[in-house]
Design an enzyme around this catalytic site. Structure first.
Site, PDB file in Angstrom:
ATOM      1  N   ASP A  98       0.801  -1.232   0.000  1.00  0.00           N
ATOM      2  CA  ASP A  98       0.000   0.000   0.000  1.00  0.00           C
ATOM      3  C   ASP A  98       0.833   1.282   0.000  1.00  0.00           C
ATOM      4  O   ASP A  98       0.286   2.365  -0.228  1.00  0.00           O
ATOM      5  CB  ASP A  98      -0.963  -0.004   1.196  1.00  0.00           C
ATOM      6  CG  ASP A  98      -0.275  -0.214   2.537  1.00  0.00           C
ATOM      7  OD1 ASP A  98      -0.874  -0.895   3.414  1.00  0.00           O
ATOM      8  OD2 ASP A  98       0.863   0.273   2.725  1.00  0.00           O
ATOM      9  N   HIS A 113       6.787  -7.784  -1.032  1.00  0.00           N
ATOM     10  CA  HIS A 113       5.743  -8.270  -1.940  1.00  0.00           C
ATOM     11  C   HIS A 113       5.393  -7.244  -3.019  1.00  0.00           C
ATOM     12  O   HIS A 113       4.319  -7.308  -3.623  1.00  0.00           O
ATOM     13  CB  HIS A 113       4.506  -8.692  -1.148  1.00  0.00           C
ATOM     14  CG  HIS A 113       4.768  -9.895  -0.294  1.00  0.00           C
ATOM     15  ND1 HIS A 113       3.981 -10.248   0.772  1.00  0.00           N
ATOM     16  CD2 HIS A 113       5.751 -10.816  -0.337  1.00  0.00           C
ATOM     17  CE1 HIS A 113       4.470 -11.346   1.338  1.00  0.00           C
ATOM     18  NE2 HIS A 113       5.546 -11.709   0.691  1.00  0.00           N
ATOM     19  N   CYS A 121       5.771  -4.049 -17.507  1.00  0.00           N
ATOM     20  CA  CYS A 121       5.321  -4.532 -18.821  1.00  0.00           C
ATOM     21  C   CYS A 121       5.481  -6.052 -18.834  1.00  0.00           C
ATOM     22  O   CYS A 121       6.571  -6.570 -18.553  1.00  0.00           O
ATOM     23  CB  CYS A 121       6.146  -3.920 -19.946  1.00  0.00           C
ATOM     24  SG  CYS A 121       5.794  -4.696 -21.541  1.00  0.00           S
ATOM     25  N   SER A 181       0.183 -12.439  10.089  1.00  0.00           N
ATOM     26  CA  SER A 181      -0.307 -13.738  10.569  1.00  0.00           C
ATOM     27  C   SER A 181       0.779 -14.802  10.531  1.00  0.00           C
ATOM     28  O   SER A 181       0.588 -15.893  11.055  1.00  0.00           O
ATOM     29  CB  SER A 181      -1.495 -14.180   9.712  1.00  0.00           C
ATOM     30  OG  SER A 181      -1.111 -14.258   8.346  1.00  0.00           O
ATOM     31  N   GLU A 207      -3.948 -10.964  18.186  1.00  0.00           N
ATOM     32  CA  GLU A 207      -4.130 -12.342  18.663  1.00  0.00           C
ATOM     33  C   GLU A 207      -2.862 -13.159  18.427  1.00  0.00           C
ATOM     34  O   GLU A 207      -1.939 -12.715  17.746  1.00  0.00           O
ATOM     35  CB  GLU A 207      -5.293 -12.992  17.900  1.00  0.00           C
ATOM     36  CG  GLU A 207      -5.063 -13.026  16.397  1.00  0.00           C
ATOM     37  CD  GLU A 207      -6.315 -13.433  15.617  1.00  0.00           C
ATOM     38  OE1 GLU A 207      -6.143 -13.838  14.442  1.00  0.00           O
ATOM     39  OE2 GLU A 207      -7.417 -13.323  16.170  1.00  0.00           O
TER      40      GLU A 207
HETATM   41  N1  APR Z   1      -3.152  -4.275  14.967  1.00  0.00           N
HETATM   42  C1  APR Z   1      -2.330  -5.371  15.051  1.00  0.00           C
HETATM   43  N2  APR Z   1      -2.547  -6.541  14.376  1.00  0.00           N
HETATM   44  C2  APR Z   1      -3.665  -6.593  13.614  1.00  0.00           C
HETATM   45  C3  APR Z   1      -4.583  -5.502  13.506  1.00  0.00           C
HETATM   46  C4  APR Z   1      -4.272  -4.305  14.233  1.00  0.00           C
HETATM   47  N3  APR Z   1      -5.063  -3.224  14.192  1.00  0.00           N
HETATM   48  N4  APR Z   1      -5.608  -5.886  12.689  1.00  0.00           N
HETATM   49  C5  APR Z   1      -5.323  -7.163  12.286  1.00  0.00           C
HETATM   50  N5  APR Z   1      -4.168  -7.592  12.842  1.00  0.00           N
HETATM   51  C6  APR Z   1      -3.485  -8.878  12.633  1.00  0.00           C
HETATM   52  C7  APR Z   1      -4.390 -10.084  12.457  1.00  0.00           C
HETATM   53  O1  APR Z   1      -4.692 -10.673  13.707  1.00  0.00           O
HETATM   54  C8  APR Z   1      -3.534 -11.005  11.575  1.00  0.00           C
HETATM   55  O2  APR Z   1      -2.706 -11.850  12.373  1.00  0.00           O
HETATM   56  O3  APR Z   1      -2.790  -8.756  11.411  1.00  0.00           O
HETATM   57  C9  APR Z   1      -2.639 -10.038  10.802  1.00  0.00           C
HETATM   58  C10 APR Z   1      -2.974  -9.906   9.316  1.00  0.00           C
HETATM   59  O4  APR Z   1      -2.734 -11.136   8.712  1.00  0.00           O
HETATM   60  P1  APR Z   1      -2.965 -11.360   7.144  1.00  0.00           P
HETATM   61  O5  APR Z   1      -4.259 -10.822   6.761  1.00  0.00           O
HETATM   62  O6  APR Z   1      -2.673 -12.800   6.900  1.00  0.00           O
HETATM   63  O7  APR Z   1      -1.861 -10.431   6.475  1.00  0.00           O
HETATM   64  P2  APR Z   1      -0.289 -10.685   6.244  1.00  0.00           P
HETATM   65  O8  APR Z   1       0.293 -11.509   7.329  1.00  0.00           O
HETATM   66  O9  APR Z   1       0.318  -9.379   5.992  1.00  0.00           O
HETATM   67  O10 APR Z   1      -0.312 -11.536   4.875  1.00  0.00           O
HETATM   68  C11 APR Z   1       0.907 -11.902   4.299  1.00  0.00           C
HETATM   69  O11 APR Z   1      -0.206 -12.830   2.390  1.00  0.00           O
HETATM   70  O12 APR Z   1      -1.985 -12.547   1.051  1.00  0.00           O
HETATM   71  C12 APR Z   1      -0.623 -12.490   1.076  1.00  0.00           C
HETATM   72  O13 APR Z   1       0.907 -11.171  -0.153  1.00  0.00           O
HETATM   73  C13 APR Z   1      -0.119 -11.085   0.795  1.00  0.00           C
HETATM   74  O14 APR Z   1       1.514  -9.764   1.980  1.00  0.00           O
HETATM   75  C14 APR Z   1       0.420 -10.631   2.133  1.00  0.00           C
HETATM   76  C15 APR Z   1       0.810 -11.930   2.794  1.00  0.00           C
END
Ligand code: APR
Length: 232
Positions: A98, A113, A121, A181, A207
């Site tokens: 982002d 990422h 291209c 996550s 969590e």
């Molecule tokens: N503050 C702290 N943690 C948060 C908050 C918050 N406000 N909101 C959500 N979370 C936590 C969630 O509990 C979760 O563990 O952020 C994590 C987001 O996890 P994902 O959605 O799996 O995102 P991410 O780990 O960045 O994904 C990794 O997966 O889909 C691909 O390429 C994509 O870069 C991405 C990669």
């Protein structure tokens, strides 16, 4: 117990994921309301899908461009940028596409990422910035489609980014993982480099995650609030 304080460290790495931008209004990928609970990545975020139906893939990424363009860095992003201003050796390794870390003023950001705001291209491989939302042109001057310069599922990460990330992690004295996550590899494996190097390690998340046990400190709460607690 008082969490580790940023002021006590010198070589800091922030390792961030979608939870870092959640408070800016950008949905995370997994969990309730996550992007992948609404869209099947096999249809929208891999090279095969792009070759099958580039317009459909672009429609999805244009939706993301519009949504992200309407969002601003949150206090968590601003806190990370402030740490970097005070401690220029600080490195941000993000899985986020982002660009909000940079918008908050952070400079040394490793985008593992890729970025929503760059295109490549698909024929020539040339890459350029493009912040239009929706994108102004989906095709390159050569006639081929432009694809988002994002590491989609099945894509390899940029080896130069991996080398920079590994070097930063191996040499850091504090690792702060924020809002990830820990299920997507090889990114999720990177924090182990800091642990091997003897750094103090902190996981900030709402969590527990599958990698929480690896961290010495687990701060449970919102990214901006937990980061603030480390900057008391
Ligand atoms: N503050 C702290 N943690 C948060 C908050 C918050 N406000 N909101 C959500 N979370 C936590 C969630 O509990 C979760 O563990 O952020 C994590 C987001 O996890 P994902 O959605 O799996 O995102 P991410 O780990 O960045 O994904 C990794 O997966 O889909 C691909 O390429 C994509 O870069 C991405 C990669």
């Amino acid at each position: 117990m008082t969490p580790p304080q940023i002021k006590d460290f010198h070589r800091i790495v922030f390792f961030t994921g979608a939870g870092m931008s959640a408070e800016s209004g950008i949905p995370t990928y997994r969990g309730q309301g996550g992007v992948w609970s609404q869209y099947n990545w096999e249809d929208y975020a891999c090279q095969d899908a792009f070759e099958r139906d580039p317009e459909k893939v672009w429609d999805f990424h244009d939706t993301r461009r519009r949504a992200v363009a309407a969002c601003a860095p949150n206090p968590g992003h601003l806190a990370v940028a402030a740490v970097q201003r005070d401690r220029p050796a600080t490195v941000v390794i993000t899985q986020n596409i982002d660009g909000l870390h940079q918008l908050a003023g952070a400079s040394s950001v490793i985008e593992l990422h890729g970025s929503l705001w760059r295109v490549r291209c698909d024929a020539e491989g040339t890459i350029h910035d493009d912040r239009s939302a929706p994108i102004a042109a989906r095709r390159c001057g050569c006639g081929a489609y432009l694809r988002p310069d994002i590491v989609w599922f099945g894509d390899a990460l940029d080896p130069a980014n991996m080398r920079r990330a590994i070097a930063a992690l191996a040499g850091c004295d504090l690792l702060v993982s924020v809002g990830t996550s820990g299920v997507v590899y090889p990114a999720a494996d990177l924090p182990r480099r800091a642990m091997k190097g003897g750094a103090v390690t902190v996981e900030i998340n709402l969590e527990d995650t599958p990698v929480s046990d690896l961290y010495q400190h687990r701060l449970r709460g919102k990214a901006s609030e937990m980061l603030a607690s480390m900057m008391a």
